[in-house]
Design a protein around this motif. Structure first.
Motif, PDB file in Angstrom:
ATOM      1  N   TYR A 172     -17.829  -3.129   0.891  1.00 52.87           N
ATOM      2  CA  TYR A 172     -16.759  -2.199   0.938  1.00 52.87           C
ATOM      3  C   TYR A 172     -16.016  -1.877  -0.394  1.00 52.87           C
TER       4      TYR A 172
ATOM      5  N   ALA B  27       0.474   3.481  -3.131  1.00 52.19           N
ATOM      6  CA  ALA B  27      -0.861   3.413  -3.609  1.00 52.19           C
ATOM      7  C   ALA B  27      -1.579   4.504  -3.514  1.00 52.19           C
ATOM      8  N   GLY B  28      -1.329   5.774  -2.881  1.00 47.61           N
ATOM      9  CA  GLY B  28      -2.254   6.724  -2.581  1.00 47.61           C
ATOM     10  C   GLY B  28      -3.509   6.296  -2.248  1.00 47.61           C
ATOM     11  N   THR B  29      -4.635   6.873  -2.908  1.00 46.65           N
ATOM     12  CA  THR B  29      -5.957   6.687  -2.377  1.00 46.65           C
ATOM     13  C   THR B  29      -6.206   5.148  -2.538  1.00 46.65           C
ATOM     14  N   LEU B  30      -5.860   4.633  -3.285  1.00 53.72           N
ATOM     15  CA  LEU B  30      -5.934   2.925  -3.380  1.00 53.72           C
ATOM     16  C   LEU B  30      -5.503   2.264  -2.418  1.00 53.72           C
ATOM     17  N   GLY B  31      -4.507   2.811  -1.528  1.00 62.70           N
ATOM     18  CA  GLY B  31      -3.889   2.056  -0.646  1.00 62.70           C
ATOM     19  C   GLY B  31      -4.639   1.115   0.487  1.00 62.70           C
ATOM     20  N   ALA B  32      -6.152   2.050   0.694  1.00 61.10           N
ATOM     21  CA  ALA B  32      -6.881   1.191   1.647  1.00 61.10           C
ATOM     22  C   ALA B  32      -7.354  -0.057   1.239  1.00 61.10           C
ATOM     23  N   VAL B  33      -7.885   0.172  -0.096  1.00 61.81           N
ATOM     24  CA  VAL B  33      -8.835  -1.052  -0.456  1.00 61.81           C
ATOM     25  C   VAL B  33      -7.597  -2.153  -1.114  1.00 61.81           C
TER      26      VAL B  33
ATOM     27  N   THR C 249       1.006  -1.141   0.011  1.00 57.14           N
ATOM     28  CA  THR C 249      -0.064   0.180  -0.012  1.00 57.14           C
ATOM     29  C   THR C 249       0.779   1.218  -0.026  1.00 57.14           C
TER      30      THR C 249
ATOM     31  N   ASN D 288     -10.560  10.388   0.007  1.00 59.10           N
ATOM     32  CA  ASN D 288      -9.928   9.528   0.978  1.00 59.10           C
ATOM     33  C   ASN D 288     -10.602   9.827   2.232  1.00 59.10           C
TER      34      ASN D 288
ATOM     35  N   CYS E 123      -3.517  13.487  -2.764  1.00 66.64           N
ATOM     36  CA  CYS E 123      -3.702  12.381  -3.508  1.00 66.64           C
ATOM     37  C   CYS E 123      -2.647  11.229  -3.351  1.00 66.64           C
ATOM     38  N   ALA E 124      -1.713  11.567  -2.896  1.00 63.40           N
ATOM     39  CA  ALA E 124      -0.497  10.576  -2.548  1.00 63.40           C
ATOM     40  C   ALA E 124      -0.685  10.111  -1.416  1.00 63.40           C
ATOM     41  N   GLU E 125      -1.483  10.368  -0.399  1.00 62.99           N
ATOM     42  CA  GLU E 125      -1.805   9.964   1.049  1.00 62.99           C
ATOM     43  C   GLU E 125      -2.808   8.695   0.617  1.00 62.99           C
ATOM     44  N   VAL E 126      -2.354   7.550   1.612  1.00 66.66           N
ATOM     45  CA  VAL E 126      -3.204   6.487   1.949  1.00 66.66           C
ATOM     46  C   VAL E 126      -4.179   6.729   2.932  1.00 66.66           C
ATOM     47  N   PRO E 127      -5.469   6.496   2.691  1.00 63.91           N
ATOM     48  CA  PRO E 127      -6.817   6.961   3.535  1.00 63.91           C
ATOM     49  C   PRO E 127      -6.398   6.002   4.759  1.00 63.91           C
TER      50      PRO E 127
ATOM     51  N   HIS F  82       0.881   2.154  -9.021  1.00 61.61           N
ATOM     52  CA  HIS F  82       1.463   3.116  -8.148  1.00 61.61           C
ATOM     53  C   HIS F  82       0.901   4.451  -8.334  1.00 61.61           C
ATOM     54  N   LEU F  83      -0.360   4.541  -7.695  1.00 60.64           N
ATOM     55  CA  LEU F  83      -1.020   5.644  -7.921  1.00 60.64           C
ATOM     56  C   LEU F  83      -0.267   6.918  -7.091  1.00 60.64           C
ATOM     57  N   GLY F  84      -0.054   6.481  -6.026  1.00 63.40           N
ATOM     58  CA  GLY F  84       0.660   7.580  -4.970  1.00 63.40           C
ATOM     59  C   GLY F  84       1.871   8.015  -5.649  1.00 63.40           C
TER      60      GLY F  84
END
Lengths: 320, 152
Positions: B66, A216-222, A213, B49, B144-148, B131-133
């Motif tokens: 989910y 992965a930015g916003t996708l990290g949680a999923v 993660t 997020n 946008c680079a942050e993981v929720p 690798h969206l972050g």
């Protein structure tokens, strides 16, 4: 020549298939099986010529239920038995699948113990399928209407099997009843070793993977949620374990996909290099949600930590 | 003569200010509207997020729901970011990364509906590969680079 034999075997298998279940015709004729190279006296084979229902099976085989039939190849001289079975197996996703096998050729087991057959798997599409050796079925001398034996399939086993002879008119309109699952003997020595000093202490995870993660930015949680799912082993990025107390309890901290999870392991037991435990999600007094099954010794423990539908493959080493 | 000189000086000052304004608009971004893209995308990511974090960490039986909700959030985020019309290479790459994630999320949601959780996990490697972050960082999108971070 080999192709001809294959076609003959397949033809015979299909003929037998037609005779096993209620959905098929009951002509029962089997033809086309080549004469086996090794002759087994027909009086040795005769007690096995029956229809059977699977009543018990080793849990590792992944078989829910099954039917089987053995009959003498028509016109064979000397006579030889050919078997056909339909097993209902659990797929990796938990769905029930049908697996067809023929059992041929017969051979005599040592010391008059019974008969053994090569298990030939029949392809999913009968007319285009193929028969491939997939294991072995051993049937021990019948005791009344019960026959015990052991089964090897897919390179696994042997698993114990028990069959009941079906009466002439006994048929199942749907799949046969679920067979009793025979669980293998479990370790029962308390703890994870002979002496508490062998296994108590702080452990570090030695098979951690890169955190998927992290970039992965916003996708990290999923991604984190998804990577913790499945029965083939969730991705563990870091973790630790502490084993202490009497009786010993293990507290396992795992990071999977950016999510931290804590498990408590109770009822630690060992036998040889086997290590097992009950897994709890919310402390030792909460209901168990799965099991830990693995191996260990000399300060190392590794195996599958099962929690619900998730399996975490872990390897720990006792800190020096 | 004096007033003519003043007019000329005013024109020069105006021209200089105009040049500075134009230069300022292009600074730090490869597109003319880069500032708008960054602020718009950051706002959209902040909202996305927040919504994803509010979903918490699901139990096995909640995974399908989910994934459905996450998919909806990412679809909306992609629409909002795409509407900002970023023209720089990094901005385009980030928008494309979001677009690439949507069919993967759809496949994961379908696998969860079939209770094929191994497939859900295996498919998620498709999201990791985007690798969206990193794409967000290259487009100067800090949020946008942050993981929720899950709220539960």
């Amino acid at each position: 020549m080999r192709r001809l034999k294959l076609i003959l075997v397949l033809g015979g298998a299909l003929a037998l298939l037609a005779s096993v279940g209620v959905a098929w015709a009951t002509t029962g004729a089997t033809t086309g099986y080549p004469q086996p190279k090794v002759v087994v006296p027909s009086q040795t084979q005769a007690p096995f010529e029956n229809r059977y229902v699977l009543t018990a099976v080793g849990s590792g085989a992944g078989i829910r239920s099954g039917e089987m039939k053995f009959e003498f190849e028509e016109g064979s001289s000397p006579q030889f038995l050919v078997g056909i079975s339909q097993f209902y197996t659990y797929s990796p996703t938990g769905e029930i699948e049908t697996a067809l096998f023929t059992f041929y050729p017969p051979k005599e087991l040592p010391n008059g113990k019974g008969l053994g057959f090569t298990a030939l798997k029949v392809g999913a599409s009968a007319q285009y399928g193929q028969v491939t050796p997939d294991g072995e079925l051993q049937l021990f001398t019948p005791e009344g209407d019960k026959v015990k034996g052991q089964l090897r399939l897919r390179g696994g086993g042997p698993w114990p099997v028990e069959f009941k002879v079906l009466g002439e008119d006994e048929r199942y309109t749907a799949s046969p009843p679920a067979a009793r699952q025979i669980h293998e003997a479990q370790p029962n020595n308390p703890g994870w070793g002979g002496e508490a000093s062998e296994y108590e202490g702080e452990y570090e995870l030695t098979n951690g993977a890169e955190d998927p993660t992290a970039k992965a930015g916003t996708l990290g949680a999923v991604i984190g949620v998804a990577q913790g799912l499945g029965v083939r082993g969730a991705v563990v990025s870091s973790g630790s374990m502490t084993v202490e107390g009497n009786p010993a309890v293990a507290t396992v901290e795992l990071e999977t996909g950016g999510t931290n999870r804590t498990f408590t392991l109770t009822d630690l037991a060992w036998q040889g290099d086997q290590r097992v435990a009950q897994v709890h999600n919310e402390g030792p007094d909460s209901p168990p949600v799965g099991r830990f099954e693995g191996t260990g010794g000399q300060g190392e423990v590794k195996g599958d930590l099962i929690s619900g539908h998730s399996v975490y493959k872990v390897a720990f080493k006792l800190k020096g | 003569m004096k007033s003519k000189f003043r007019s000329l000086a005013s024109l020069l000052v105006l021209a200089a200010v105009g040049a500075l304004v134009v230069a300022g608009c292009g600074g730090g971004s490869s597109s003319a509207g880069g500032g708008d893209f960054v602020s718009g995308a950051e706002a959209a990511c902040g909202s996305a997020n927040k919504q994803i974090a509010a979903l918490g960490t699901p139990q096995q039986e909640q995974v399908t729901r989910y994934l459905e909700k996450t998919e909806a959030v990412i679809v909306k985020l992609h629409q909002e970011v795409a509407a900002l019309d970023g023209s720089g290479a990094a901005e385009t790459a980030y928008t494309a990364g979001l677009a690439k994630a949507i069919p993967v999320l759809t496949a994961m949601t379908n696998a969860a509906r079939s209770e094929n959780f191994d497939a859900v996990r295996e498919l998620s490697s498709g999201l990791v590969e985007i690798h969206l972050g990193e794409l967000a960082e290259e487009a100067k999108l800090k949020t946008c680079a942050e993981v929720p971070v899950s709220e539960s």
